[in-house]
Structures are given as structure tokens and as C-alpha cells.
Design an enzyme around this catalytic site. Sequence first.
Site, PDB file in Angstrom:
ATOM      1  CB  SER A  25      -0.851  -0.031   1.095  1.00 54.28           C
ATOM      2  OG  SER A  25      -1.950   0.931   1.344  1.00 54.28           O
ATOM      3  CE1 TYR A 190      -4.396  14.394   3.791  1.00 52.08           C
ATOM      4  CE2 TYR A 190      -4.425  12.037   2.589  1.00 52.08           C
ATOM      5  CZ  TYR A 190      -3.865  13.201   3.739  1.00 52.08           C
ATOM      6  OH  TYR A 190      -3.138  12.452   4.737  1.00 52.08           O
ATOM      7  NE  ARG A 238      -5.481   3.483  -0.626  1.00 48.76           N
ATOM      8  CZ  ARG A 238      -4.943   3.053   0.257  1.00 48.76           C
ATOM      9  NH1 ARG A 238      -4.517   3.582   1.163  1.00 48.76           N
ATOM     10  NH2 ARG A 238      -4.420   1.709   0.099  1.00 48.76           N
ATOM     11  CG  LEU A 312      -5.449  -2.948  11.274  1.00 45.32           C
ATOM     12  CD1 LEU A 312      -6.484  -2.673  12.712  1.00 45.32           C
ATOM     13  CD2 LEU A 312      -4.160  -2.921  11.726  1.00 45.32           C
ATOM     14  N   GLY A 334       0.019  -2.357   4.627  1.00 47.88           N
ATOM     15  CA  GLY A 334       0.928  -1.201   4.966  1.00 47.88           C
ATOM     16  C   GLY A 334       1.728  -1.454   6.353  1.00 47.88           C
ATOM     17  NE  ARG A 335      -1.772   0.477  10.327  1.00 52.88           N
ATOM     18  CZ  ARG A 335      -2.875   0.672  10.761  1.00 52.88           C
ATOM     19  NH1 ARG A 335      -3.065   1.556  12.094  1.00 52.88           N
ATOM     20  NH2 ARG A 335      -4.012   0.484  10.252  1.00 52.88           N
TER      21      ARG A 335
END
Length: 377
Positions: A25, A190, A238, A312, A334-335
Amino acid sequence: MTDQPLLFTPIEIRELRLKNRVVVSPMATYSARDGFATDWHVSHVGKLAAGGAGLVFVEQSSVSVQGRITHGCLGIWDDAHMAGLAKLATLIHDLNAKAAIQIAHGGRKSSSQRPWEGGEPLGDADIAARGEGPWDIAASSSIPFDNGWPAPDMMTAVDIDQTVDDYHAAFRRAREAGYDVIELHCAHGYLMHSFLSPLANNRNDEFGGTRENRMRLPLRIAAVMREEWPDHLPALVRISSVDGVDIGWSIEDSVAFAVELKKIGIDMVDCSSGGMKLPRGNSLVSRMPGFQVPFAEQIQREAAMPTIAVGLIREPEYAEEILQKGQATLIALGRELLWNPNWPAQAALQFGCDPEWAGWPDQYGWWLKRRTVQQGR
């Protein structure tokens, strides 16, 4: 589960073949200098690409100086940025993955401190500490992001046309820099999200009011992206699938948006959520594994639009389950990849898809396989 896990079954999107369904990501690192990629980006992106994912995103890149979130945001507003971006695309290709880039404008969340500096609006203290002052910001409406944040200038028709031109130039630069996949960022509060969401858009012209009007500019820019991008390569969007619980932009809105995106040739929707400042009772609970997967599932089913699930997703078995159930077409991490960039290659070993360690860079694969054999694993 089938003998060949879907997670490691190649897939073709238009004429682009991904070796697996794992996506790195886009993750902003706020470490650019005047928009230019640095050695940090080479190290960061290279580490992630070496881990075995099929598609690797370079972080959101700003279409204009005004559209930066922070002074450290990667830029694509100048042809001079292309050399650094091309270097990252080449690195991803050299590590046997496909290269993607996300294009963005920060809107009313621009002119901010980096997260580790506080994440608040830039001010005099930032000038004194780092020589990094604020700049004028613009968005769909003059609604501040939060209490204590500056009110952005409401974009005029001239501003909107200029922004479309900025995006068009950014898409051209991404193509010339050698990327395989382009993604328009319409999420997380955004600029594009600020047009979509009634929480941030109180315009009374053709870009505000009804859902159709609020979708007008994002769809216009998405159409420009699809026209600029080569026919044989994918173009993605996205979104924040929902603003929150029973407030603002809804999953039904996202389904309707996806239907319109499909009509103009967008290939896939990347399903995130949130980005608006909400009352506590309306905030989405985001600490459950796969908390955004139901959004990807509903959009994929009701809009007949392939989706990317993100949020997650930590265990390979769960990622495979999402694909097997038809809840999404690709899985973005991602994380989890910051914690373990070799997650894709390790998952392939776990599923028995790479017994010869072929998915690892040669030098690492040889050493790790030899070590494993010596230890009798």
C-alpha cells in the site's frame, strides 16, 4: 482453500500480469526534500519490493506545491522530479515486482507539520525551528479540517481547471517515469475526498449539493487519468468507503461512485475509509483485523468493480480467506509490511508455493535456504 492459494495465483489486469495478489500500500513517509526522492526512498521502497509483493506502490505524490500535505511530501509537480521517481520504478522492476504510484492533493489538510512534529497546522514555531512556514491552502469549501485549523480558500472555477491541468501533467510524468499502475487518491480527507463528502463540501454550484455534483470533479480527473494512461495498463482509485458511522459519505455513495468510475474505464477501487474529523460516536472503530473488508466486498458485489481490501490484514490465512470468499480481488498491506517487509515471501513459503525460495532475491534466497536446510527445518 484450493491447492494453489489465490494469494499466490498470478492475475492479469488489462495486459499487466501480477505474479501474486499482494500489494504494498502507498505509505507516506514525509521524507522528501522539495518534493525530490532521496536515498531514504530508495532504501524504503527497495526493502518493500524485495519482500515478494506483486505490486509495490510509491507513496502519494503531490500534484502541486500547494497540494503538499507537509514540506516532506514527495512531489510530481515538476519534470525535475521524474528522475528520482523513475529510479524508484526501475528499482521495483529490478526486484521482480510491478511499480505503482499514487497521485494526490492535500486540500484542506495541506500546510501541516510532519506527524512526528505534531501533525498540526504549520505556524511561527515551525519557521523558528526548521525554517518551514505555512502556505495558502485551498479545498472544495472554506470549512477548516478541525478546530484551530485554517479555513481553506474555496476553489474557484479557474482554480479547479488549473488543478485538473496539474493532475494531467502529473499523470503524464508518472507514465514517462515508467510506472505500470496509476492511482488517484480520493480518500482520507484530502482534496478529492473533500469534494465527495458533504461534511467538507457546502458549495452551491455544479460541484456541490447533490451526490452527482459532488462526484463531478473526482470523476473528471479520473477520466483524464484514464485517457492519459496507456490502454494496456491499469488505472485505480483509492476511496474512503465511508466517512464514519451514520454520517457523511456512505457505502451506498461509494457503490454509486464505483459504478461511475467503471463507466470511464477505471479498473479497480482501493477501499479504505475515514479521514474526516468526526464526533466520537460517529468514528469508525478501526482496531479490528479486516475492519474495511466489508466495504471492499459490498462495492465489488454491487458495482461489479474489482476491489482492493486494506486495513489490518495481518495473517496470510486471513488474506487468502478474503480472496476465496470473493470479498476483494487484491490484498494491500501497509503497517504489517513495515513490521515485516518479507511477509509476502514468507507467506509463499508457508503455503508451499515457493519451495525453492525462488521468490527471494538471489543472494538472500540462497543464504536463507542453505541456513534452513542446515538447521533441519
